[in-house]
Motif scaffolding. Structure first.
Motif, PDB file in Angstrom:
ATOM      1  N   THR A  47      -7.598  58.819  10.144  1.00 48.61           N
ATOM      2  CA  THR A  47      -8.246  58.368  11.442  1.00 48.61           C
ATOM      3  C   THR A  47      -8.709  59.645  12.127  1.00 48.61           C
ATOM      4  O   THR A  47      -9.609  59.565  12.631  1.00 48.61           O
ATOM      5  CB  THR A  47      -7.252  57.582  12.453  1.00 48.61           C
ATOM      6  OG1 THR A  47      -6.244  58.351  12.680  1.00 48.61           O
ATOM      7  CG2 THR A  47      -6.777  56.425  11.723  1.00 48.61           C
ATOM      8  N   ASP A  78     -12.868  52.127   8.831  1.00 47.43           N
ATOM      9  CA  ASP A  78     -12.322  52.482   7.559  1.00 47.43           C
ATOM     10  C   ASP A  78     -13.427  53.097   6.773  1.00 47.43           C
ATOM     11  O   ASP A  78     -14.479  52.640   6.685  1.00 47.43           O
ATOM     12  CB  ASP A  78     -11.418  51.452   6.937  1.00 47.43           C
ATOM     13  CG  ASP A  78     -10.582  51.878   5.807  1.00 47.43           C
ATOM     14  OD1 ASP A  78     -10.458  53.087   5.490  1.00 47.43           O
ATOM     15  OD2 ASP A  78      -9.937  50.912   5.041  1.00 47.43           O
ATOM     16  N   ASP A  87      -6.503  45.661  12.468  1.00 47.43           N
ATOM     17  CA  ASP A  87      -6.579  46.859  11.430  1.00 47.43           C
ATOM     18  C   ASP A  87      -6.828  48.013  12.099  1.00 47.43           C
ATOM     19  O   ASP A  87      -5.991  49.070  11.660  1.00 47.43           O
ATOM     20  CB  ASP A  87      -7.543  46.635  10.417  1.00 47.43           C
ATOM     21  CG  ASP A  87      -7.349  45.109   9.626  1.00 47.43           C
ATOM     22  OD1 ASP A  87      -6.286  44.925   9.289  1.00 47.43           O
ATOM     23  OD2 ASP A  87      -8.353  44.665   9.127  1.00 47.43           O
ATOM     24  N   TYR A  88      -7.071  47.964  13.254  1.00 45.78           N
ATOM     25  CA  TYR A  88      -7.522  49.436  13.994  1.00 45.78           C
ATOM     26  C   TYR A  88      -6.197  49.812  14.551  1.00 45.78           C
ATOM     27  O   TYR A  88      -5.744  50.959  14.420  1.00 45.78           O
ATOM     28  CB  TYR A  88      -8.392  48.954  15.066  1.00 45.78           C
ATOM     29  CG  TYR A  88      -8.841  50.382  15.846  1.00 45.78           C
ATOM     30  CD1 TYR A  88      -9.125  51.390  15.443  1.00 45.78           C
ATOM     31  CD2 TYR A  88      -9.552  50.058  17.209  1.00 45.78           C
ATOM     32  CE1 TYR A  88      -9.581  52.512  16.161  1.00 45.78           C
ATOM     33  CE2 TYR A  88     -10.067  50.938  17.980  1.00 45.78           C
ATOM     34  CZ  TYR A  88     -10.071  52.259  17.678  1.00 45.78           C
ATOM     35  OH  TYR A  88     -10.604  53.401  18.267  1.00 45.78           O
ATOM     36  N   ALA A 121      -4.007  51.069  11.798  1.00 41.77           N
ATOM     37  CA  ALA A 121      -4.519  52.397  11.415  1.00 41.77           C
ATOM     38  C   ALA A 121      -3.946  53.528  12.531  1.00 41.77           C
ATOM     39  O   ALA A 121      -3.770  54.661  11.810  1.00 41.77           O
ATOM     40  CB  ALA A 121      -6.064  52.522  11.043  1.00 41.77           C
ATOM     41  N   GLN A 170     -10.063  42.815  12.800  1.00 42.06           N
ATOM     42  CA  GLN A 170     -10.491  44.269  12.851  1.00 42.06           C
ATOM     43  C   GLN A 170      -9.903  45.113  14.047  1.00 42.06           C
ATOM     44  O   GLN A 170      -9.391  45.993  13.715  1.00 42.06           O
ATOM     45  CB  GLN A 170     -12.223  44.519  13.212  1.00 42.06           C
ATOM     46  CG  GLN A 170     -13.040  43.815  12.012  1.00 42.06           C
ATOM     47  CD  GLN A 170     -14.566  43.811  12.462  1.00 42.06           C
ATOM     48  OE1 GLN A 170     -14.684  43.683  13.568  1.00 42.06           O
ATOM     49  NE2 GLN A 170     -15.420  44.021  11.631  1.00 42.06           N
ATOM     50  N   TRP A 220      -6.080  54.748   7.544  1.00 37.82           N
ATOM     51  CA  TRP A 220      -6.560  53.268   7.162  1.00 37.82           C
ATOM     52  C   TRP A 220      -5.839  52.772   6.025  1.00 37.82           C
ATOM     53  O   TRP A 220      -5.187  53.729   5.432  1.00 37.82           O
ATOM     54  CB  TRP A 220      -8.122  53.209   7.263  1.00 37.82           C
ATOM     55  CG  TRP A 220      -8.789  53.506   8.726  1.00 37.82           C
ATOM     56  CD1 TRP A 220      -9.162  54.784   9.029  1.00 37.82           C
ATOM     57  CD2 TRP A 220      -9.111  52.724   9.865  1.00 37.82           C
ATOM     58  NE1 TRP A 220      -9.690  54.745  10.184  1.00 37.82           N
ATOM     59  CE2 TRP A 220      -9.735  53.528  10.605  1.00 37.82           C
ATOM     60  CE3 TRP A 220      -9.116  51.344   9.876  1.00 37.82           C
ATOM     61  CZ2 TRP A 220     -10.267  53.019  11.700  1.00 37.82           C
ATOM     62  CZ3 TRP A 220      -9.599  50.710  10.932  1.00 37.82           C
ATOM     63  CH2 TRP A 220     -10.300  51.556  11.997  1.00 37.82           C
ATOM     64  N   LYS A 221      -5.906  51.719   5.737  1.00 36.12           N
ATOM     65  CA  LYS A 221      -5.361  51.102   4.586  1.00 36.12           C
ATOM     66  C   LYS A 221      -5.734  51.650   3.629  1.00 36.12           C
ATOM     67  O   LYS A 221      -5.051  51.895   2.379  1.00 36.12           O
ATOM     68  CB  LYS A 221      -5.601  49.554   4.448  1.00 36.12           C
ATOM     69  CG  LYS A 221      -4.458  48.861   5.601  1.00 36.12           C
ATOM     70  CD  LYS A 221      -4.493  47.309   5.711  1.00 36.12           C
ATOM     71  CE  LYS A 221      -3.230  46.832   6.311  1.00 36.12           C
ATOM     72  NZ  LYS A 221      -3.502  45.385   6.486  1.00 36.12           N
TER      73      LYS A 221
END
Ligand code: HEM
Length: 512
Positions: free
Chosen positions: A335, A342, A319-320, A323, A316, A329-330
């Motif tokens: 954001t 997300d 991913d953060y 982003a 996570q 985000w994907k």
């Protein structure tokens, strides 16, 4: 009467694109595809992207506003953005200008206009074809007019170091000025090579014969399954393009409206003087941008960040961080609206996924990076309120397509790219130095942009080039930590092209 003329002009040209090559010959040796009438449009609107206007809506818009963009004369790829499932870039060198002109003249009915692409699906050809010329290509054809764009005249190879590229990574077909032109061929088919696109490529080869030589070819395609519409790092793309006056029949919340001349040469808002025949053309900045996907994934995992509550897993946190590098985000969710998690519903909703400008009540635009770092890809390339939302000149329409295979399991497990993949990047604008080039050099590569912040924003971490590659603000817990980000996007070639109107091809480019 005026309205009637517009309708007549638009609808009489619906059949453009259905010339000799518009419908494959069933007896051809290229009988690789099912022969049936098209029932779906060539273009694919991926989730989260703006819908296309209909032909009738544009005609009504122009009639109401008293404006008239002759979309039957404007090549089809320019105004529609990233909406291709398959797209082949066929780069060529002109060997025999006279034979080339004769062949091109006969091929004009296959060059696909914007009107054709927006016509009812059953009127659309099986694939679209557009054509563009480099400066040396026009010169080879005897066209020596100054088109009013110095970067175009010199070509991208001469500009590469200004863009921040290392010439050592440029592939040989692009090194120099040998590329005279490019055919863009696209369609909505999901299956790869036994496609309408390869059929049309064969048509180009047989029509132009030895008058041209293929210099390079990139077969690009949308990614498979749920990743369709996402670029190779996994982020939904093609969300934010400007609305163009005279073309866009709706303006989405948060979308910038640009005069048609920001994109089209010779139209209101174009800032240069050019030969009259260049009306309704555009300049295309093409970049072959290799993406190091396993390396990007590994780096974001190694540098995974934490939210202020300290509740994220490593994945996570990776991913953060990703982003925050993009500002989305994907899923495409910005954001700036959803800073901590997300929100795929938001990402897929064109009515809200662009509705932000980085400014918030009770938050300082000059110091607060808690929602979106100043260096994030979408903030550097479209600073919105950082420039008081007043900027309309530095916009361009992005229309690229990913190329190359999905990451293999061995690449993923070794964190190392062994196959070439990336973005066949395309941006259309009336002045290269105001669009792509400005975004790359003045914004992405410039550490103190956006201006007047309390900290130096640093370089843009995805496509920014320069040294040191330090991006600030990526860590929301301590925005002052500078991250030295490896270069995950490697420019391996490119060229500046002029995309003429269809009548300019007939009246000027193929005229002897
Ligand atoms: C491989 C390279 C690239 C990747 C993976 C990439 C990816 C993305 C993604 C995921 C978005 C957000 C989705 C969207 O708004 O459409 C985006 C937006 C954008 N990108 Fe890129 N991009 C790349 C190269 C570039 C380059 C070279 C430029 C220009 C120099 C550029 C300019 C823009 C602009 C103007 C936007 C829209 C920003 C906004 O209006 O919010 N991109 N890109």
């Amino acid at each position: 009467m005026h309205l009637f003329n517009i309708f007549t002009a638009a609808f009489s040209l619906l059949n453009i694109g259905r010339g000799v090559l518009g419908v494959p010959n069933p007896n051809s040796e290229h009988n690789l595809v099912e022969r049936q009438a098209r029932t779906t449009p060539i273009l694919t609107v991926f989730p989260g992207q703006a819908a296309l206007p209909t032909l009738a809506d544009i005609i009504n818009l122009n009639a109401t506003n008293g404006t008239f963009l002759p979309i039957q004369n404007i090549q089809g790829d320019i105004l529609v953005g990233m909406k291709k499932q398959l797209e082949t870039f066929y780069f060529f060198h002109i060997n025999d200008p006279a034979s080339f002109k004769t062949a091109l003249n006969s091929y004009v009915p296959t060059i696909t206009s914007t009107a054709t692409l927006l016509s009812p699906a059953s009127s659309q050809p099986l694939a679209f074809v557009n054509i563009a010329f480099s400066s040396t290509g026009l010169q080879a054809l005897g066209i020596t007019d100054d088109l009013g764009d110095s970067q175009f005249s010199s070509g991208m190879y001469a500009d590469a170091t200004n863009l921040g590229d290392s010439l050592s990574t440029w592939e040989s077909p692009f090194a120099g000025t040998n590329i005279h032109g490019v055919f863009l061929i696209g369609t909505d088919q999901l299956a790869p090579q036994d496609s309408y696109v390869s059929f049309y490529v064969s048509g180009i080869v047989s029509t132009f014969g030895s008058s041209i030589t293929e210099v390079d070819r990139i077969d690009a395609s949308a990614r498979p399954g749920d990743e369709a519409g996402h670029e190779h790092f996994g982020f939904l793309d093609g969300i934010s393009n400007p609305a163009v006056a005279g073309f866009s029949t709706t303006v989405l919340p948060g979308q910038t409206v640009v005069p048609s001349g920001t994109i089209l040469t010779g139209r209101l808002g174009d800032v240069a003087l050019r030969p009259s025949w260049t009306l309704d053309g555009t300049f295309m900045a093409f970049r072959k941008l290799q993406q190091k996907v396993p390396e990007f994934d590994a780096w974001t995992l190694e540098n995974a960040i934490q939210n202020p509550e300290g509740t994220l897993t490593v994945q996570q946190g990776a991913d953060y961080l990703g982003a925050r590098m993009f500002g989305r985000w994907k899923s495409g969710a910005p954001t700036d609206i959803t800073p901590l998690v997300d929100d795929p519903t938001l990402g897929a909703d064109p009515q809200s996924n662009n509705n932000f400008d980085f400014a918030h009540a009770n938050s300082s635009l000059i110091s607060d990076q808690s929602r979106c770092p100043f260096s994030a890809h979408i903030r550097k390339t479209n600073p919105r309120a950082d420039l008081a939302d007043a900027n309309t000149i530095n916009h361009a329409i992005r229309a690229g397509t990913p190329y190359g295979p999905e990451v293999s399991s061995s690449e993923a497990s070794s964190n190392t790219s062994t196959q070439d993949r990336g973005m066949a990047f395309v941006e259309y604008q009336s002045t290269i130095g105001n669009g792509f080039r400005f975004q790359q050099i003045n914004w992405a590569n410039t550490a103190n942009f956006p201006p007047l912040k309390t900290v130096t924003p640093g370089i843009e971490p995805i496509v920014g080039q320069g040294s040191p590659r330090t991006a600030d603000g990526l860590n929301p817990v301590d925005p002052s930590v500078g991250y030295t980000v490896p270069q995950f996007v490697i420019p391996t070639g490119g060229e500046y092209f002029f995309v003429p109107s269809i009548s300019a091809i007939t009246d000027v480019i193929t005229a002897s």
